[in-house]
Write a protein that holds these residues in place. Structure first.
Motif, PDB file in Angstrom:
ATOM      1  N   LEU A   6      37.737  43.118  38.795  1.00  0.00           N
ATOM      2  CA  LEU A   6      38.411  41.876  38.431  1.00  0.00           C
ATOM      3  C   LEU A   6      38.120  40.838  39.504  1.00  0.00           C
ATOM      4  N   ARG A   7      37.570  39.716  39.089  1.00  0.00           N
ATOM      5  CA  ARG A   7      37.314  38.594  40.003  1.00  0.00           C
ATOM      6  C   ARG A   7      38.280  37.482  39.637  1.00  0.00           C
ATOM      7  N   TYR A   8      39.142  37.147  40.577  1.00  0.00           N
ATOM      8  CA  TYR A   8      40.152  36.130  40.358  1.00  0.00           C
ATOM      9  C   TYR A   8      39.756  34.824  41.046  1.00  0.00           C
ATOM     10  N   VAL A   9      40.023  33.731  40.390  1.00  0.00           N
ATOM     11  CA  VAL A   9      40.065  32.426  41.037  1.00  0.00           C
ATOM     12  C   VAL A   9      41.552  32.164  41.231  1.00  0.00           C
ATOM     13  N   ILE A  10      41.950  32.005  42.476  1.00  0.00           N
ATOM     14  CA  ILE A  10      43.369  31.844  42.793  1.00  0.00           C
ATOM     15  C   ILE A  10      43.614  30.480  43.421  1.00  0.00           C
ATOM     16  N   ASP A  11      44.866  30.080  43.396  1.00  0.00           N
ATOM     17  CA  ASP A  11      45.274  28.865  44.092  1.00  0.00           C
ATOM     18  C   ASP A  11      45.379  29.221  45.575  1.00  0.00           C
ATOM     19  N   PRO A  12      44.538  28.638  46.425  1.00  0.00           N
ATOM     20  CA  PRO A  12      44.551  29.029  47.841  1.00  0.00           C
ATOM     21  C   PRO A  12      45.870  28.694  48.545  1.00  0.00           C
ATOM     22  N   TYR A  13      46.658  27.818  47.968  1.00  0.00           N
ATOM     23  CA  TYR A  13      47.955  27.483  48.552  1.00  0.00           C
ATOM     24  C   TYR A  13      49.043  28.456  48.119  1.00  0.00           C
ATOM     25  N   ASN A  47      37.891  30.248  49.803  1.00  0.00           N
ATOM     26  CA  ASN A  47      39.308  30.555  50.022  1.00  0.00           C
ATOM     27  C   ASN A  47      40.077  30.743  48.722  1.00  0.00           C
ATOM     28  N   ASN A  48      39.365  30.757  47.594  1.00  0.00           N
ATOM     29  CA  ASN A  48      40.055  30.853  46.311  1.00  0.00           C
ATOM     30  C   ASN A  48      39.543  31.998  45.424  1.00  0.00           C
ATOM     31  N   ILE A  49      38.854  32.959  46.017  1.00  0.00           N
ATOM     32  CA  ILE A  49      38.315  34.095  45.265  1.00  0.00           C
ATOM     33  C   ILE A  49      38.938  35.385  45.797  1.00  0.00           C
ATOM     34  N   ALA A  50      39.450  36.201  44.879  1.00  0.00           N
ATOM     35  CA  ALA A  50      39.980  37.517  45.216  1.00  0.00           C
ATOM     36  C   ALA A  50      39.377  38.522  44.231  1.00  0.00           C
ATOM     37  N   VAL A  51      39.354  39.773  44.642  1.00  0.00           N
ATOM     38  CA  VAL A  51      38.759  40.831  43.820  1.00  0.00           C
ATOM     39  C   VAL A  51      39.693  42.032  43.806  1.00  0.00           C
ATOM     40  N   ALA A  52      39.737  42.709  42.667  1.00  0.00           N
ATOM     41  CA  ALA A  52      40.433  43.993  42.554  1.00  0.00           C
ATOM     42  C   ALA A  52      39.472  44.991  41.934  1.00  0.00           C
ATOM     43  N   LEU A  53      39.549  46.231  42.386  1.00  0.00           N
ATOM     44  CA  LEU A  53      38.735  47.314  41.852  1.00  0.00           C
ATOM     45  C   LEU A  53      39.629  48.508  41.549  1.00  0.00           C
ATOM     46  N   PHE A  54      39.499  49.038  40.338  1.00  0.00           N
ATOM     47  CA  PHE A  54      40.208  50.272  40.006  1.00  0.00           C
ATOM     48  C   PHE A  54      39.403  51.036  38.975  1.00  0.00           C
ATOM     49  N   SER A  55      39.571  52.350  38.992  1.00  0.00           N
ATOM     50  CA  SER A  55      38.779  53.229  38.124  1.00  0.00           C
ATOM     51  C   SER A  55      39.670  54.055  37.213  1.00  0.00           C
ATOM     52  N   LEU A  81      56.034  37.721  36.901  1.00  0.00           N
ATOM     53  CA  LEU A  81      55.986  37.171  38.258  1.00  0.00           C
ATOM     54  C   LEU A  81      54.877  36.138  38.362  1.00  0.00           C
ATOM     55  N   ASP A  82      53.691  36.465  37.844  1.00  0.00           N
ATOM     56  CA  ASP A  82      52.617  35.477  37.956  1.00  0.00           C
ATOM     57  C   ASP A  82      52.847  34.274  37.042  1.00  0.00           C
ATOM     58  N   LYS A  83      53.501  34.472  35.928  1.00  0.00           N
ATOM     59  CA  LYS A  83      53.829  33.309  35.086  1.00  0.00           C
ATOM     60  C   LYS A  83      54.695  32.319  35.854  1.00  0.00           C
ATOM     61  N   ARG A  84      55.616  32.851  36.662  1.00  0.00           N
ATOM     62  CA  ARG A  84      56.477  31.980  37.479  1.00  0.00           C
ATOM     63  C   ARG A  84      55.709  31.380  38.653  1.00  0.00           C
ATOM     64  N   ASN A  85      54.918  32.209  39.338  1.00  0.00           N
ATOM     65  CA  ASN A  85      54.220  31.767  40.550  1.00  0.00           C
ATOM     66  C   ASN A  85      52.972  30.934  40.271  1.00  0.00           C
ATOM     67  N   ARG A  86      52.271  31.267  39.195  1.00  0.00           N
ATOM     68  CA  ARG A  86      51.040  30.579  38.808  1.00  0.00           C
ATOM     69  C   ARG A  86      50.004  30.561  39.946  1.00  0.00           C
ATOM     70  N   SER A  87      49.823  31.721  40.564  1.00  0.00           N
ATOM     71  CA  SER A  87      48.839  31.828  41.643  1.00  0.00           C
ATOM     72  C   SER A  87      47.427  32.076  41.116  1.00  0.00           C
ATOM     73  N   ILE A  88      47.316  32.587  39.890  1.00  0.00           N
ATOM     74  CA  ILE A  88      46.011  32.889  39.296  1.00  0.00           C
ATOM     75  C   ILE A  88      45.576  31.712  38.433  1.00  0.00           C
ATOM     76  N   VAL A  89      44.415  31.152  38.779  1.00  0.00           N
ATOM     77  CA  VAL A  89      43.847  30.057  37.994  1.00  0.00           C
ATOM     78  C   VAL A  89      43.083  30.637  36.807  1.00  0.00           C
ATOM     79  N   SER A  90      42.247  31.648  37.077  1.00  0.00           N
ATOM     80  CA  SER A  90      41.486  32.330  36.028  1.00  0.00           C
ATOM     81  C   SER A  90      41.008  33.671  36.576  1.00  0.00           C
ATOM     82  N   TYR A  91      40.494  34.485  35.678  1.00  0.00           N
ATOM     83  CA  TYR A  91      39.931  35.770  36.110  1.00  0.00           C
ATOM     84  C   TYR A  91      38.871  36.204  35.116  1.00  0.00           C
ATOM     85  N   GLU A  92      38.008  37.089  35.592  1.00  0.00           N
ATOM     86  CA  GLU A  92      37.022  37.719  34.714  1.00  0.00           C
ATOM     87  C   GLU A  92      37.022  39.207  35.000  1.00  0.00           C
TER      88      GLU A  92
END
Length: 101
Positions: A6-13, A47-55, A81-92
């Motif tokens: 999962l590659r996230y574009v996040i709000d760096p703030y 500063n706005n890219i995060a990644v998650a890996l799971f199998s 929680l994320d609906k309230r925080n809105r830290s995730i801009v998009s993901y793939e």
């Protein structure tokens, strides 16, 4: 085995809010039959890219997890929680298979 990348574009703030969200998912995935390899947050570079890996053992096992997520109280709470925080801009989401020894 199949690994979800999962590659996230996040709000760096809102990095702290995203990290709170990420910490919720690690035990959820493990409890639901997967192996979470962690979240990787920005350090150097973008500063706005995060990644998650799971199998999961198979794509079918992953699809079963996705079906069960829809009614799992912990999953629903993490999504809220994320609906309230809105830290995730998009993901793939991409799926990969390992090349082993």
């Amino acid at each position: 085995m199949i690994t979800c990348h999962l590659r996230y574009v996040i709000d760096p703030y809102k990095l702290a809010e995203f990290e709170e969200y990420a910490r919720l998912w690690i035990p959820i995935v493990n409890r639901m039959g997967g192996t979470h390899h962690g979240y990787f947050l920005p350090s150097e570079g973008a500063n706005n890219i995060a990644v998650a890996l799971f199998s999961f053992p198979s794509l079918a096992a992953y699809e079963d997890y996705r079906t069960r997520m829809a009614s799992d109280p912990e999953c629903l709470a993490a999504f809220e929680l994320d609906k309230r925080n809105r830290s995730i801009v998009s993901y793939e989401r991409n799926f990969m298979r390992p090349v082993l020894g």
